[in-house]
Design a protein around this motif. Sequence first.
Motif, PDB file in Angstrom:
ATOM      1  N   TYR A  56      26.530  42.352  21.646  1.00 39.30           N
ATOM      2  CA  TYR A  56      27.593  41.767  20.821  1.00 39.30           C
ATOM      3  C   TYR A  56      28.893  41.684  21.618  1.00 39.30           C
ATOM      4  O   TYR A  56      29.591  40.664  21.591  1.00 39.30           O
ATOM      5  CB  TYR A  56      27.797  42.613  19.559  1.00 39.30           C
ATOM      6  N   LEU A  57      29.230  42.760  22.322  1.00 41.18           N
ATOM      7  CA  LEU A  57      30.457  42.778  23.120  1.00 41.18           C
ATOM      8  C   LEU A  57      30.412  41.718  24.215  1.00 41.18           C
ATOM      9  O   LEU A  57      31.398  41.037  24.487  1.00 41.18           O
ATOM     10  CB  LEU A  57      30.665  44.163  23.746  1.00 41.18           C
ATOM     11  N   ILE A  58      29.260  41.573  24.842  1.00 37.76           N
ATOM     12  CA  ILE A  58      29.126  40.624  25.954  1.00 37.76           C
ATOM     13  C   ILE A  58      29.142  39.177  25.465  1.00 37.76           C
ATOM     14  O   ILE A  58      29.813  38.317  26.051  1.00 37.76           O
ATOM     15  CB  ILE A  58      27.823  40.904  26.733  1.00 37.76           C
ATOM     16  N   ALA A  71      34.032  41.911  31.856  1.00 43.89           N
ATOM     17  CA  ALA A  71      33.017  42.953  32.040  1.00 43.89           C
ATOM     18  C   ALA A  71      33.651  44.334  32.073  1.00 43.89           C
ATOM     19  O   ALA A  71      33.094  45.296  31.542  1.00 43.89           O
ATOM     20  CB  ALA A  71      32.239  42.693  33.328  1.00 43.89           C
ATOM     21  N   ALA A  72      34.825  44.439  32.691  1.00 49.34           N
ATOM     22  CA  ALA A  72      35.504  45.739  32.754  1.00 49.34           C
ATOM     23  C   ALA A  72      35.885  46.229  31.360  1.00 49.34           C
ATOM     24  O   ALA A  72      35.810  47.421  31.068  1.00 49.34           O
ATOM     25  CB  ALA A  72      36.749  45.641  33.641  1.00 49.34           C
ATOM     26  N   ILE A 107      29.108  44.216  37.232  1.00 49.31           N
ATOM     27  CA  ILE A 107      30.200  43.316  37.597  1.00 49.31           C
ATOM     28  C   ILE A 107      29.857  42.664  38.927  1.00 49.31           C
ATOM     29  O   ILE A 107      29.767  43.339  39.962  1.00 49.31           O
ATOM     30  CB  ILE A 107      31.539  44.070  37.700  1.00 49.31           C
ATOM     31  N   GLN A 108      29.645  41.361  38.900  1.00 51.43           N
ATOM     32  CA  GLN A 108      29.217  40.651  40.115  1.00 51.43           C
ATOM     33  C   GLN A 108      30.342  40.519  41.123  1.00 51.43           C
ATOM     34  O   GLN A 108      30.160  40.638  42.321  1.00 51.43           O
ATOM     35  CB  GLN A 108      28.681  39.266  39.755  1.00 51.43           C
ATOM     36  N   ASN A 109      31.537  40.222  40.618  1.00 48.85           N
ATOM     37  CA  ASN A 109      32.661  40.089  41.526  1.00 48.85           C
ATOM     38  C   ASN A 109      33.932  40.523  40.832  1.00 48.85           C
ATOM     39  O   ASN A 109      33.957  40.785  39.652  1.00 48.85           O
ATOM     40  CB  ASN A 109      32.804  38.641  42.037  1.00 48.85           C
ATOM     41  N   ARG A 110      34.997  40.564  41.570  1.00 51.56           N
ATOM     42  CA  ARG A 110      36.240  41.133  41.063  1.00 51.56           C
ATOM     43  C   ARG A 110      36.989  40.203  40.120  1.00 51.56           C
ATOM     44  O   ARG A 110      37.883  40.616  39.401  1.00 51.56           O
ATOM     45  CB  ARG A 110      37.152  41.514  42.222  1.00 51.56           C
ATOM     46  N   HIS A 111      36.654  38.887  40.092  1.00 49.84           N
ATOM     47  CA  HIS A 111      37.434  37.945  39.307  1.00 49.84           C
ATOM     48  C   HIS A 111      37.376  38.237  37.816  1.00 49.84           C
ATOM     49  O   HIS A 111      38.259  37.865  37.061  1.00 49.84           O
ATOM     50  CB  HIS A 111      36.966  36.506  39.568  1.00 49.84           C
ATOM     51  N   SER A 112      36.298  38.902  37.371  1.00 52.84           N
ATOM     52  CA  SER A 112      36.154  39.175  35.944  1.00 52.84           C
ATOM     53  C   SER A 112      36.945  40.407  35.507  1.00 52.84           C
ATOM     54  O   SER A 112      37.098  40.640  34.331  1.00 52.84           O
ATOM     55  CB  SER A 112      34.670  39.380  35.606  1.00 52.84           C
ATOM     56  N   LEU A 276      34.427  56.609  44.599  1.00 49.12           N
ATOM     57  CA  LEU A 276      34.654  55.629  45.674  1.00 49.12           C
ATOM     58  C   LEU A 276      34.215  54.224  45.277  1.00 49.12           C
ATOM     59  O   LEU A 276      34.693  53.239  45.838  1.00 49.12           O
ATOM     60  CB  LEU A 276      33.918  56.055  46.944  1.00 49.12           C
ATOM     61  N   ASN A 277      33.300  54.126  44.315  1.00 42.74           N
ATOM     62  CA  ASN A 277      32.866  52.802  43.859  1.00 42.74           C
ATOM     63  C   ASN A 277      34.016  52.044  43.211  1.00 42.74           C
ATOM     64  O   ASN A 277      34.062  50.813  43.230  1.00 42.74           O
ATOM     65  CB  ASN A 277      31.694  52.921  42.879  1.00 42.74           C
ATOM     66  N   THR A 278      34.939  52.786  42.612  1.00 39.60           N
ATOM     67  CA  THR A 278      36.124  52.153  42.035  1.00 39.60           C
ATOM     68  C   THR A 278      36.978  51.546  43.140  1.00 39.60           C
ATOM     69  O   THR A 278      37.489  50.426  43.010  1.00 39.60           O
ATOM     70  CB  THR A 278      36.963  53.185  41.258  1.00 39.60           C
TER      71      THR A 278
END
Length: 303
Positions: A56-58, A71-72, A107-112, A276-278
């Motif tokens: 639902y959120l997505i 996505a964040a 999250i595929q890329n940072r733009h989202s 570190l993933n952040t």
Amino acid sequence: MDKFINWLREEGRSSGTIKTYLQVEQFQKWWVEEKAADSFDPEEVTALDLQDYKQYLIQHARNKRGGRLAAATVNKLLQVIRTYFKFLTETGAISHNPALKIKSQKIQNRHSSVRWLEDKEKIRLLRKINNPEGAKNTWHYIRNKAMVYTFLMGGLRVSELADLIILDVDLAKRRLTVHDGKGGKERDIPINDDLFQALSEWLDIRKQSPGEIVFPSQKKGKFTLQGIEHVVGKIGEQLGLEDFTPHVLRHTFCHDLIIKGYPLQVVAELAGHEDLNTTRIYTMPGEKETKKAVNSLSLGDSF
């Protein structure tokens, strides 16, 4: 919810974090409507219910502008759910935790989720905040300039800047100390020449006792987080920059350090990242780089 709030306080969560976790009420409302129930019963919530809520959120939830949730944002709301059901399980309110298997959205890329200032945008910003011409109030101008520099050259979160007191700023040692960062961690941030100049100028006219907050509001009291975001947002509006927030300045701080070749561990330490993933997200290409890559695919030479 009162018990949940008290539990969060006992866990050492800040008031800003607690406010975020109260968004669990959105899930409770959704569950009641989906189940056509008279009231929310956490014992009846299943793992499948939570997967349905994630979808639902997505797919269906909308932000204030009517667009899909980033996505964040989805992942933050899912973390709220995990924390809430952890509380219910630990306090014995429910016998099993249905949120154990719910995973974050990839999250595929940072733009989202993440935006930082491109070089041209940063130049425009610095020209603006270093030009007092047209400023109606010198006190406000110097304060706002120092706030922007603290975000841009110190990488602070909004809540961290709001909580700074004058004792936390050691100009002699050129060190800024954050005492209650995310997760309750303390960290020291070196003050570079640009930030030193901005803070020195501000504290020179601030002239308050050491225990006072560094950046007071117009009424000389403590800024709300929304108040700080409003001040920074106004500067963005004057520059014609979209999505200009304190967090964008913090992202710019982290991204610029990565671009200059500093290790992830160093950037994570300065930014107060627990994972570190952040920090690793700042190694991803920006919108400018991806556009350049796609635009390079010309078919003109094939004909």
